[in-house]
Scaffold this active site. Structure first.
Site, PDB file in Angstrom:
ATOM      1  N   HIS A  66     -10.659  -8.979  23.689  1.00 28.56           N
ATOM      2  CA  HIS A  66     -10.391  -7.912  22.721  1.00 28.56           C
ATOM      3  C   HIS A  66     -10.137  -8.572  21.371  1.00 28.56           C
ATOM      4  O   HIS A  66      -9.171  -9.321  21.215  1.00 28.56           O
ATOM      5  CB  HIS A  66      -9.188  -7.080  23.131  1.00 28.56           C
TER       6      HIS A  66
ATOM      7  N   HIS B 280      -9.753  -8.418  17.089  1.00 29.84           N
ATOM      8  CA  HIS B 280      -9.449  -7.673  15.874  1.00 29.84           C
ATOM      9  C   HIS B 280     -10.135  -8.317  14.675  1.00 29.84           C
ATOM     10  O   HIS B 280      -9.670  -8.204  13.551  1.00 29.84           O
ATOM     11  CB  HIS B 280      -7.940  -7.627  15.636  1.00 29.84           C
TER      12      HIS B 280
ATOM     13  N   LYS C  50     -42.427   8.158  33.809  1.00 27.51           N
ATOM     14  CA  LYS C  50     -42.822   8.868  32.596  1.00 27.51           C
ATOM     15  C   LYS C  50     -43.094  10.348  32.834  1.00 27.51           C
ATOM     16  O   LYS C  50     -43.232  11.103  31.868  1.00 27.51           O
ATOM     17  CB  LYS C  50     -44.053   8.206  31.982  1.00 27.51           C
TER      18      LYS C  50
ATOM     19  N   GLU D 166     -32.036 -12.783  15.065  1.00 28.64           N
ATOM     20  CA  GLU D 166     -32.120 -13.818  16.079  1.00 28.64           C
ATOM     21  C   GLU D 166     -30.946 -13.791  17.057  1.00 28.64           C
ATOM     22  O   GLU D 166     -31.113 -13.994  18.265  1.00 28.64           O
ATOM     23  CB  GLU D 166     -32.209 -15.191  15.412  1.00 28.64           C
TER      24      GLU D 166
ATOM     25  N   ASP E 236     -51.045  11.122  25.797  1.00 30.96           N
ATOM     26  CA  ASP E 236     -52.321  11.743  26.173  1.00 30.96           C
ATOM     27  C   ASP E 236     -52.235  12.417  27.533  1.00 30.96           C
ATOM     28  O   ASP E 236     -53.191  13.052  27.973  1.00 30.96           O
ATOM     29  CB  ASP E 236     -53.424  10.678  26.210  1.00 30.96           C
TER      30      ASP E 236
ATOM     31  N   ASP F 105     -46.711   6.718  23.313  1.00 32.76           N
ATOM     32  CA  ASP F 105     -47.336   6.168  24.502  1.00 32.76           C
ATOM     33  C   ASP F 105     -48.352   5.115  24.042  1.00 32.76           C
ATOM     34  O   ASP F 105     -48.684   5.039  22.854  1.00 32.76           O
ATOM     35  CB  ASP F 105     -48.029   7.307  25.258  1.00 32.76           C
TER      36      ASP F 105
END
EC number: 4.2.1.109
Length: 531
Positions: free
Chosen positions: A144, A146, A464, A169, A490, A295
């Site tokens: 954690h 800060h 899909k 990168e 399509d 697509d």
């Protein structure tokens, strides 16, 4: 404090002898060292920040390992949980300042009080949040921080529920991400008391199952990994990326787009949606679009390129690829996926599936069986992850050796550039693996087009033709409403599934595409310039 036996833990793991054992003491020392290092980085200064690490012990299953936690600033999870004392100056922490917790979060060992002006020891208020990361993500360590950058980056857009960045990168240092991927980190709202964030953190982890971090607005960040090294590496990368975003913002550049061009402001907000579509004679605009999802086959690329070039190349080079790379970790992972798929196919009676012999049968026999199965899968045009992953690795060799060149329709590059310049984010969703998608757009007959793309989706988000796949995409790209996404395909069945999820849908009519049902009810285009 002597350790006590707890439910679900063997006495040996909680005994005083074990608490003083080498694994626990090594973890205490490691945690103290990390506290000092993170203090120098500004991640755990004042009373903020914490680290926890699980005590690694091969003889004890990971879920049963103890946790070592720094007091209220750094937390490390071990076989026993060690937690550091928040009331100890982090840069002066020593192993004896750490708490040891059970896998369920019960305190097994407490630091001894120190003389004035030190305050009595206190376990970190972050402990419940750390436990969520351990339980929900099978983490080995949680940090954690800060760090100033993790706080400020949540303040750039006070209404945003996510931090997004791409084409940097250091994204490669985040688990499951590459340079071309879009990194998404959920943001939750701060509360007056740390423990009150527990439910919000759990909801964010559930909503973003692939994330390894959660930002807390005006506060900091929680980061986890399967080991302390992995958590530390990711923490360094996250802080770098936040710092980069802040600096780009100060320079007026957009960190969330591939080319990091100038920030566009709409309605007083940064990086807001733009309206795409022409204005008609009644001064009406088209639908509000923040994202376009494309697509590949029959939409950006001729179906014939996939069926007549890519598939035959993969089929003809399966044996060569497997033989040349058989011992590599990547190919062994491909083989493991294929074996699992073939076993399922055999149980389901799938035509073309043949048993794969065990490893001791010899490399040649295993490869021969794999080739037979792969050829049958390609012939049946199966949309399965095991096949697509292997194909992607074979195609990568082809593209890198200039044996393959990606093909897109002539109107695609101009459209991608136009949408990108308009501030619209463009994604790809294909049954081909993300690797295969990046290769196709990275080595096209028009050059590298990946600079115009914000991300890639494959069948790991779902089939899909299933509505839930488009719901997952809507939640991933950061729109307020699914209708802000335009999906172009399509395939009629994909269009129906996307529409059911609330997306705007257009069907692409390209040479070589299959016929559509009569009265299908969708808008169609033959060129991207019509969008």
């Amino acid at each position: 404090m002597a350790a006590t036996a707890l439910n679900g833990l063997k006495m040996a793991a909680t005994s005083q002898a074990y608490m003083e054992s080498k694994p626990v003491n090594d973890t205490r020392r490691l945690l103290a060292d990390l506290c000092r290092q993170f203090y120098g980085l500004g991640w755990v200064s004042g009373t903020g920040g914490s680290i926890t690490i699980k005590v690694h012990d091969d003889s004890i299953p990971k879920p049963e390992q103890l946790i070592v936690m720094s007091p209220s600033a750094l937390l490390l999870l071990l076989l026993v949980l060690l937690v550091y004392n928040p009331r100890v100056q982090k840069e002066r922490m020593v192993p004896e300042d750490m708490y040891v917790l059970s896998p369920s979060g019960c305190i097994l060992s407490t630091p001894s009080p120190k003389p004035y002006p030190n305050k009595p020891p206190k376990c970190s208020d972050c402990a419940p949040l750390f436990m969520k990361a351990y339980l929900m993500c099978n983490a080995g360590a949680v940090i954690h921080s800060h760090g100033m950058e993790s706080c400020i980056v949540t303040m750039i857009d006070p209404l945003s529920k996510e931090f997004r960045i791409t084409h940097m990168e250091m994204i490669k240092g985040i688990q499951g991400h590459g340079y071309y991927d879009e990194l998404v980190v959920p943001i939750i709202e701060n509360t007056a008391h740390e423990r009150e964030l527990t439910d919000a953190l759990a909801e964010a982890i559930e909503a973003y199952p692939k994330t390894t971090a959660v930002l807390v607005r005006n506060h900091g960040i929680y980061i986890w990994g399967d080991s302390w090294i992995n958590a530390k590496t990711q923490a360094e990368c996250y802080h770098y990326l936040f710092d980069a975003a802040i600096k780009l913002y100060q320079l007026g550049f957009d960190w969330s787009t591939p080319d990091h061009g100038p920030i566009r402001k709409y309605g007083g907000r940064t990086n807001m949606p733009v309206k795409a579509g022409s204005i008609n004679s009644n001064h009406e605009t088209g639908p509000l679009r923040r994202c376009i999802v494309l697509d590949i086959e029959g939409t950006t690329t001729p179906i014939s390129f996939v069926t007549d070039v890519l598939f035959p190349f993969a089929r003809d080079n399966v044996k060569r690829h497997l033989a040349a790379t058989y011992e590599t970790d990547e190919t062994q992972d491909d083989i493991k996926l294929l074996c699992a798929q073939v076993q399922n196919d055999l149980e389901q009676g799938v035509v073309g599936a043949v048993p794969i012999p065990p490893d001791d049968a010899g490399k040649e026999e295993v490869i021969a069986a794999l080739v037979a199965n792969v050829e049958a899968m390609i012939k049946a045009d199966r949309k399965i992850t095991s096949l697509k992953q292997l194909q992607g690795h074979i195609w990568r060799t082809g593209f890198e050796n200039n044996e393959l060149k990606g093909v897109v329709f002539e109107d695609v590059p101009e459209a991608l550039e136009k949408w990108h310049a308009s501030g619209i984010k463009v994604y790809i969703y294909s049954s081909g693996s993300r690797l295969a998608q990046r290769l196709l757009f990275g080595y096209t007959n028009y050059g590298d087009l990946r600079k115009y793309l914000c991300g890639f989706f494959d069948t790991t988000v779902g089939n899909k033709r299933e509505t839930k796949s488009y719901v997952e995409i809507s939640e991933s790209v950061g729109v307020d409403r699914p209708s802000e996404i335009l999906f172009v395909t399509d395939i009629y069945q994909e269009a129906v599934a996307a529409k059911a999820a609330g997306l705007e849908v257009i069907i692409s009519i390209r040479p070589g595409n299959g016929p559509l049902p009569d009265n299908h009810g969708f808008k169609t285009i033959t060129y991207f310039s019509e969008i």
